[in-house]
Design an enzyme around this catalytic site. Structure first.
Site: not given
Length: 845
Positions: A75-76, A78, A81, A83, A100, A192
């Protein structure tokens, strides 16, 4: 409803239902969350085990199995970590999740803490928080956790693309704030909050991502803990972080959501950068940014909204709102065009808001002022009267001071002295006996002070009612009424309060019609003297609702209470103890009738209003949390219900002591839930403890003592201890019939339980006779919306079937099925269970 009812639907032998709670309104459990100081979890070891820099992360190949899930894509990535998208692959059911993966660790202690804190975050259940679903260790050594996979777009992008109105944008933000406030109640913070962590799904519902994840890291990985563009000043300065930090970020999110273009709300490109210099932190919020907002209305409206945002984003945490709830309430006031607390506009500003909100009313008021000014001169002569009123007020204050002194003397010499073992022959004098003896001296001691005597009779009436002696309580309050009638002691408002208390005493004696008639008279007079929705009018309405509740008229109570709650919202008593109590009772009764949507809404409102109350009113918050436990119990989630109720019991014991009535009530409720969860030994121990204290302090004449006898009898029968159970049932039943009569609901419930015990003992003829009598009385006395007659018929059917009379048993099952279908609907689990039992009976030879 105040006692356990044996549930023959769940188990034809002897089982228990969660349909009826034990001692009334229910509050919360000692979970691991309560062992953490505010923000302690956020600095905990979970992400010290989880967080890892992207450069060191090991990518997993497609098809990798992680627990029950199989990786199907990435998925991506950041600062936290990589995903992955994964789907459930164990054949149980179809489900996609976001997983994750983080750096492997061989530290056993960290992995243990990871498992513990993963469980804490998994219990963070809220409709606007993406849930942590699962987690564990891969064979490669990497730790992983599965989150709810949300299909949606960032909140700021969604607001821009849909060209939402300012009201719609703020309503989205209020969903986020509700989620954050919910977590703050459980001592969790996010750290966050930014647009990238808030998604809006296809239904227009907000989901807050990565709760509790972004802040759980080591100091040497702090650059991954927050996005600098959204960080609070205290985060950048590496100071202690708490709920005000989340509030700051919510303020920044408000500015982003209000922006009229998506480009101005995307500072996330710098989210992974490190800010080591606290002085480089950007200003809290630049007022010039408000020029990029969507149309929020007039310049004045913009200034008000900016004032709200600037307070939430204040540089110093103590200059912000007291809580996220207060922040949300100020936003709601802005939307309702009421004065906002953050904007210091004074009286002129308040008048402007009133004009904006109701212009026609404002015009009328202006005309009235003109008329008033023209007539001021005609009333100047009243200045002399005002001087007389001041003199009378001084005299009244002097009388009240003398009254207070006399009452204090009475308490010390007549009431408290009787508890002194060196002055009284009896060393075991109960509170009730001390009150009774003290009440006999009032008229003689204060024969020349009727005001003092009347006040004491009133106080003693409420005290005697509190210890369960309604008859003597009524005698005391009637003496107070007589003294007031003779000497006009109380003012109009006090006199109405006195009559409301009189009605409460009548209700406790089951004289419900008399109590309702008295309260209706009080309400009529309150409206005439003080106006509609005055405090006295609202208190009379509250009293009416309470009488309907005591009279076991749940539908009438819900209707009356719904009207009361609407009136309270806009009254001077909004946010009062009466308001919160009404919400909690509403949720309690709605849940018992299976109306969970209404129950959820009422208890959510009660928790929201009560979370910021001072310690002296903490009992209101605990009562609301106890109803939360009831809702879990009604839904069959006994693990959650037990956990919540354990905390309520622990907190009440900590504050009041083990043998205080409110602690006993909480433990009694805990025992009932444990009984539902089939943890009979602990339930029996708690029921015995509660019964022992109540029997000694209140006696068999008190309803609570008889409830405890019934509850202990039921849990004993569930364990097969039938002889001892019978002794408790018989003792309670004999007392109930003498005190309440054969047709009272509590007597019928106890008779039903006793019949079940007789059936278990093989005394079928006795059991059937008692069950038939119970059913007949219930059908004759209870309204059509009550479920109890159906449950009583199920018990009768079991006994008939056990004796071999299948035709008669099938007939009773049929009657029960039709009534419960009418009360709960065809899809209710109890209705379906009766269908199953009837089918099983048809197969019986």
């Amino acid at each position: 409803m105040t006692r356990q009812l044996a549930d023959d639907i769940g188990n034809p032998g002897c089982s228990v239902t969660s349909l009826f709670a034990n001692d009334g309104v229910a509050g919360m459990n000692p979970s691991p969350l309560d062992l953490l100081e505010p923000g302690a979890l956020m600095g905990g070891p979970l992400m010290r085990s989880l967080a890892v820099q992207i450069e060191r992360a090991e990518r997993l190949p497609l098809g990798t199995r992680l627990g029950p899930f199989r990786v199907i894509g990435e998925l991506g990535k950041g600062g936290m970590g990589i995903v992955y998208r994964a789907e459930r692959d164990d054949g149980a059911f179809s489900q996609q999740v976001a997983i994750k993966c983080v750096q492997r660790t061989d530290d056993v202690r960290r992995e243990t803490l990871f498992l513990r804190e993963r469980q804490i975050l998994a219990e963070l259940r809220h409709p606007h928080i993406a849930r942590l679903l699962d987690g564990g260790r891969h064979e490669s050594g990497q730790l992983w956790f599965a989150m709810e996979c949300i299909e949606g777009e960032r909140i700021d992008v969604h607001a821009f693309r849909q060209q939402l109105s300012v009201r719609s944008r703020i309503e989205l933000l209020l969903q986020v704030m509700d989620a954050v406030s919910f977590a703050h109640q459980r001592l969790l913070i996010h750290r966050d909050i930014k647009p990238a962590n808030v998604l809006v799904d296809s239904d227009g519902s907000v989901k807050l991502l990565d709760f509790g994840i972004a802040s759980l890291i080591d100091d040497d990985a702090r650059e991954h803990a927050y996005s600098p563009a959204w960080a609070s000043p205290e985060q950048v300065r590496h100071e202690e972080i708490g709920p005000p930090s989340d509030q700051y970020q919510l303020g920044r999110l408000l500015g982003a959501v209000l922006a009229c273009s998506s480009s101005s709300t995307n500072p996330d490109s710098a989210a992974s950068a490190t800010l080591t210099d606290a002085g480089s932190h950007r200003p809290a919020y630049d007022p010039k940014d408000a020029q990029r907002w969507c149309d929020v209305g007039s310049k004045q409206r913009q200034r008000e909204l900016l004032a709200i945002l600037m307070r939430a984003c204040a540089e110093q945490a103590d200059a912000r709102y007291g809580s996220v709830v207060e922040f949300a309430q100020d936003l709601q006031r802005w939307m309702d065009r009421r004065p906002v607390h953050a904007y210091k506009g004074g009286l002129r500003y308040a008048l402007q808001c009133a004009v904006r909100r109701q212009p026609l009313t404002a015009i009328s008021a202006s005309l009235a002022i003109v008329v008033l000014i023209g007539t001021v001169a005609a009333f100047s002569w009243r200045l002399a009267q005002e001087r007389d009123l001041a003199r009378l007020a001084a005299e009244r204050a002097e009388r009240e001071a003398a009254t207070a002194t006399a009452i204090n003397q009475f308490l010390n010499e007549d009431l408290l002295q009787r508890a002194n073992p060196y002055q009284e022959a009896r060393r075991d004098l109960t509170v009730r006996e001390a009150l009774e003896q003290a009440s006999l001296t009032v008229d003689e001691r204060f024969a020349d002070q009727p005001a003092v005597a009347a006040s004491l009779h009133w106080t003693l009436a409420n005290s005697l009612l509190g210890v369960g002696d309604a008859a003597r309580a009524e005698s005391q309050i009637e003496q107070a009424l007589a003294l007031d009638q003779a000497a006009a002691i109380f003012d109009s408002e006090q006199r109405l309060e006195l009559r409301i208390d009189h009605a409460a005493i009548q209700s406790e004696q089951t004289r419900f019609d008399a109590a309702l008639s008295l309260l209706e008279d009080v309400q009529s007079e309150a409206k005439r003297v003080f106006g509609h929705d005055s405090p006295s009018d609202l208190r009379a309405s509250f009293g009416i609702a309470q009488v309907l509740l005591n009279a076991n008229r749940p539908e009438a109570f819900l209707n009356a209470n719904q009207d009361l709650l609407k009136r309270l919202e806009d009254s001077p008593l909004a946010l009062s103890a009466m308001h919160i109590s009404s919400l909690t009772a509403d949720a309690d009764i709605a849940a018992r009738l299976g109306r969970f949507e209404r129950a959820d809404a009422s208890i959510a409102r009660a928790l929201s209003l009560s979370q910021s109350l001072p310690p002296r009113q903490q009992h209101l918050y605990l009562s609301a949390l106890q109803v939360s436990a009831l809702l879990s119990r009604q839904r069959g989630d006994f693990v959650q219900a037990v956990a919540l109720q354990r905390q309520v019991s622990a907190l009440r014991e900590l504050r009041f002591g083990r043998q205080h009535p409110v602690t006993l009530q909480a433990n009694n409720e805990l025992a009932s839930i444990l009984q539902d969860a089939k943890q009979y030994e602990e339930a029996e121990r708690l029921f015995r403890e509660v019964l022992g204290v109540r029997d000694q302090s209140l006696g068999l004449g008190n309803t609570l003592t008889r409830n405890s006898l019934n509850n202990l009898g039921l849990v004993l029968s569930l364990q097969g201890k039938l002889d001892e159970a019978g002794l408790h049932y018989r003792r309670a039943l004999e007392a109930e019939r003498t005190l309440l009569g054969d047709d009272a609901l509590d007597v019928l419930i106890l008779a039903h339980n006793f019949a079940g015990l007789l059936r278990a003992q093989g005394k079928l003829d006795e059991a059937i006779a008692m069950a038939r009598d119970t059913v007949a009385r219930a059908e004759r006395t209870l309204s059509a919306d009550r479920a109890e007659p159906a449950l009583f018929r199920v018990g009768l059917a079991h006994s008939l079937l056990k004796r071999g009379d299948r035709a008669a048993a099938l007939e009773q099952y049929g009657f029960a099925h039709r009534r419960l279908s009418r009360v709960y609907g065809d899809d209710n689990p109890k209705v379906k269970r009766i269908e199953e039992m009837r089918a099983e009976a048809l197969k019986t030879p």
